[in-house]
Design a protein around this motif. Structure first.
Motif, PDB file in Angstrom:
ATOM      1  N   VAL A  73       0.842  -1.205   0.000  1.00 45.49           N
ATOM      2  CA  VAL A  73       0.000   0.000   0.000  1.00 45.49           C
ATOM      3  C   VAL A  73       0.877   1.255   0.000  1.00 45.49           C
ATOM      4  O   VAL A  73       0.633   2.186  -0.774  1.00 45.49           O
ATOM      5  N   ALA A  74       1.889   1.268   0.854  1.00 44.78           N
ATOM      6  CA  ALA A  74       2.783   2.436   0.913  1.00 44.78           C
ATOM      7  C   ALA A  74       3.457   2.665  -0.440  1.00 44.78           C
ATOM      8  O   ALA A  74       3.539   3.804  -0.920  1.00 44.78           O
ATOM      9  N   THR A  75       3.897   1.597  -1.061  1.00 43.36           N
ATOM     10  CA  THR A  75       4.573   1.703  -2.357  1.00 43.36           C
ATOM     11  C   THR A  75       3.622   2.202  -3.438  1.00 43.36           C
ATOM     12  O   THR A  75       3.962   3.113  -4.212  1.00 43.36           O
ATOM     13  N   ILE A  76       2.449   1.628  -3.504  1.00 40.87           N
ATOM     14  CA  ILE A  76       1.460   2.020  -4.523  1.00 40.87           C
ATOM     15  C   ILE A  76       1.060   3.478  -4.345  1.00 40.87           C
ATOM     16  O   ILE A  76       1.009   4.249  -5.317  1.00 40.87           O
ATOM     17  N   GLU A  77       0.773   3.868  -3.105  1.00 42.36           N
ATOM     18  CA  GLU A  77       0.355   5.252  -2.860  1.00 42.36           C
ATOM     19  C   GLU A  77       1.479   6.233  -3.179  1.00 42.36           C
ATOM     20  O   GLU A  77       1.236   7.299  -3.734  1.00 42.36           O
ATOM     21  N   TYR A  78       2.706   5.858  -2.863  1.00 40.31           N
ATOM     22  CA  TYR A  78       3.844   6.718  -3.176  1.00 40.31           C
ATOM     23  C   TYR A  78       3.984   6.898  -4.683  1.00 40.31           C
ATOM     24  O   TYR A  78       4.190   8.010  -5.171  1.00 40.31           O
ATOM     25  N   ARG A  79       3.875   5.812  -5.415  1.00 42.80           N
ATOM     26  CA  ARG A  79       4.010   5.871  -6.879  1.00 42.80           C
ATOM     27  C   ARG A  79       2.889   6.667  -7.530  1.00 42.80           C
ATOM     28  O   ARG A  79       3.078   7.240  -8.595  1.00 42.80           O
ATOM     29  N   LYS A  80       1.730   6.705  -6.887  1.00 41.64           N
ATOM     30  CA  LYS A  80       0.606   7.487  -7.420  1.00 41.64           C
ATOM     31  C   LYS A  80       0.687   8.950  -7.001  1.00 41.64           C
ATOM     32  O   LYS A  80      -0.183   9.733  -7.339  1.00 41.64           O
ATOM     33  N   GLY A  81       1.729   9.297  -6.265  1.00 47.17           N
ATOM     34  CA  GLY A  81       1.921  10.687  -5.879  1.00 47.17           C
ATOM     35  C   GLY A  81       1.212  11.092  -4.605  1.00 47.17           C
ATOM     36  O   GLY A  81       1.221  12.262  -4.235  1.00 47.17           O
ATOM     37  N   ARG A  82       0.601  10.148  -3.929  1.00 46.86           N
ATOM     38  CA  ARG A  82      -0.099  10.464  -2.674  1.00 46.86           C
ATOM     39  C   ARG A  82       0.864  10.216  -1.514  1.00 46.86           C
ATOM     40  O   ARG A  82       0.777   9.226  -0.800  1.00 46.86           O
ATOM     41  N   ARG A  83       1.776  11.156  -1.356  1.00 51.44           N
ATOM     42  CA  ARG A  83       2.879  11.002  -0.409  1.00 51.44           C
ATOM     43  C   ARG A  83       2.423  10.923   1.053  1.00 51.44           C
ATOM     44  O   ARG A  83       2.983  10.172   1.835  1.00 51.44           O
ATOM     45  N   THR A  84       1.416  11.709   1.419  1.00 51.73           N
ATOM     46  CA  THR A  84       0.950  11.697   2.802  1.00 51.73           C
ATOM     47  C   THR A  84       0.345  10.342   3.154  1.00 51.73           C
ATOM     48  O   THR A  84       0.607   9.792   4.227  1.00 51.73           O
ATOM     49  N   VAL A  85      -0.437   9.788   2.259  1.00 54.20           N
ATOM     50  CA  VAL A  85      -1.024   8.457   2.475  1.00 54.20           C
ATOM     51  C   VAL A  85       0.097   7.425   2.579  1.00 54.20           C
ATOM     52  O   VAL A  85       0.094   6.562   3.464  1.00 54.20           O
ATOM     53  N   ALA A  86       1.057   7.533   1.683  1.00 54.58           N
ATOM     54  CA  ALA A  86       2.188   6.598   1.685  1.00 54.58           C
ATOM     55  C   ALA A  86       2.988   6.706   2.983  1.00 54.58           C
ATOM     56  O   ALA A  86       3.433   5.688   3.531  1.00 54.58           O
ATOM     57  N   LEU A  87       3.150   7.916   3.475  1.00 52.56           N
ATOM     58  CA  LEU A  87       3.891   8.117   4.713  1.00 52.56           C
ATOM     59  C   LEU A  87       3.218   7.404   5.883  1.00 52.56           C
ATOM     60  O   LEU A  87       3.870   6.700   6.650  1.00 52.56           O
ATOM     61  N   TRP A  88       1.904   7.570   6.011  1.00 47.58           N
ATOM     62  CA  TRP A  88       1.181   6.918   7.104  1.00 47.58           C
ATOM     63  C   TRP A  88       1.221   5.398   6.968  1.00 47.58           C
ATOM     64  O   TRP A  88       1.349   4.686   7.964  1.00 47.58           O
ATOM     65  N   ALA A  89       1.132   4.902   5.759  1.00 43.87           N
ATOM     66  CA  ALA A  89       1.250   3.452   5.552  1.00 43.87           C
ATOM     67  C   ALA A  89       2.667   2.989   5.888  1.00 43.87           C
ATOM     68  O   ALA A  89       2.860   1.918   6.483  1.00 43.87           O
ATOM     69  N   GLY A  90       3.656   3.785   5.547  1.00 46.15           N
ATOM     70  CA  GLY A  90       5.037   3.456   5.873  1.00 46.15           C
ATOM     71  C   GLY A  90       5.291   3.434   7.370  1.00 46.15           C
ATOM     72  O   GLY A  90       5.999   2.556   7.885  1.00 46.15           O
ATOM     73  N   VAL A  91       4.703   4.388   8.084  1.00 41.58           N
ATOM     74  CA  VAL A  91       4.833   4.399   9.545  1.00 41.58           C
ATOM     75  C   VAL A  91       4.172   3.151  10.133  1.00 41.58           C
ATOM     76  O   VAL A  91       4.728   2.513  11.038  1.00 41.58           O
ATOM     77  N   ALA A  92       3.013   2.790   9.609  1.00 42.08           N
ATOM     78  CA  ALA A  92       2.335   1.570  10.073  1.00 42.08           C
ATOM     79  C   ALA A  92       3.221   0.347   9.844  1.00 42.08           C
ATOM     80  O   ALA A  92       3.352  -0.512  10.721  1.00 42.08           O
TER      81      ALA A  92
END
Length: 115
Positions: free
Chosen positions: A18-37
């Motif tokens: 999820v973090a990777t997909i969201e990051y690649r789609k440009g949704r950095r804030t979403v990716a950050l929270w998934a990465g923290v999780a």
């Protein structure tokens, strides 16, 4: 055992995906929270593999408690295992909270607008 491992490690794999997909789609804030999780879950897994599993194995090695000569491992087990189990619970709960926030942010950006 394979089903347990799938569930046990599957949460981490899906969260990293999820973090990777969201990051690649440009949704950095979403990716950050998934990465923290994912990071919180990695710490919980590290505690599990470094402390809880070895303690479980040590406890299992004493065999039948009625026949065991030295039960000092049980006292050590209780204090350390309970403490680390509480730690793992808090880490996983925090990871779940991060994922809930991640989901909320994802829902707000459902149109695919990068943040």
């Amino acid at each position: 055992m394979p089903h347990f491992a799938l569930v046990f490690l599957g949460a981490l794999v899906v969260t990293v995906a999820v973090a990777t997909i969201e990051y690649r789609k440009g949704r950095r804030t979403v990716a950050l929270w998934a990465g923290v999780a994912a990071a919180l879950y990695v710490v919980a897994l590290a505690v599990t593999f470094a402390v809880n599993i070895p303690l479980n194995n040590e406890l299992a090695a004493i065999g039948d408690p009625a026949r065991a000569g030295d039960l000092s491992v049980v006292d050590r087990f209780k204090g350390v295992w309970e403490t680390t189990d509480i730690m793992r619970t808090l880490l996983c709960t925090a990871a779940l909270g991060c994922l809930a926030h991640c989901l909320k942010l994802h829902g707000r950006g459902a149109a695919g607008v990068p943040d």
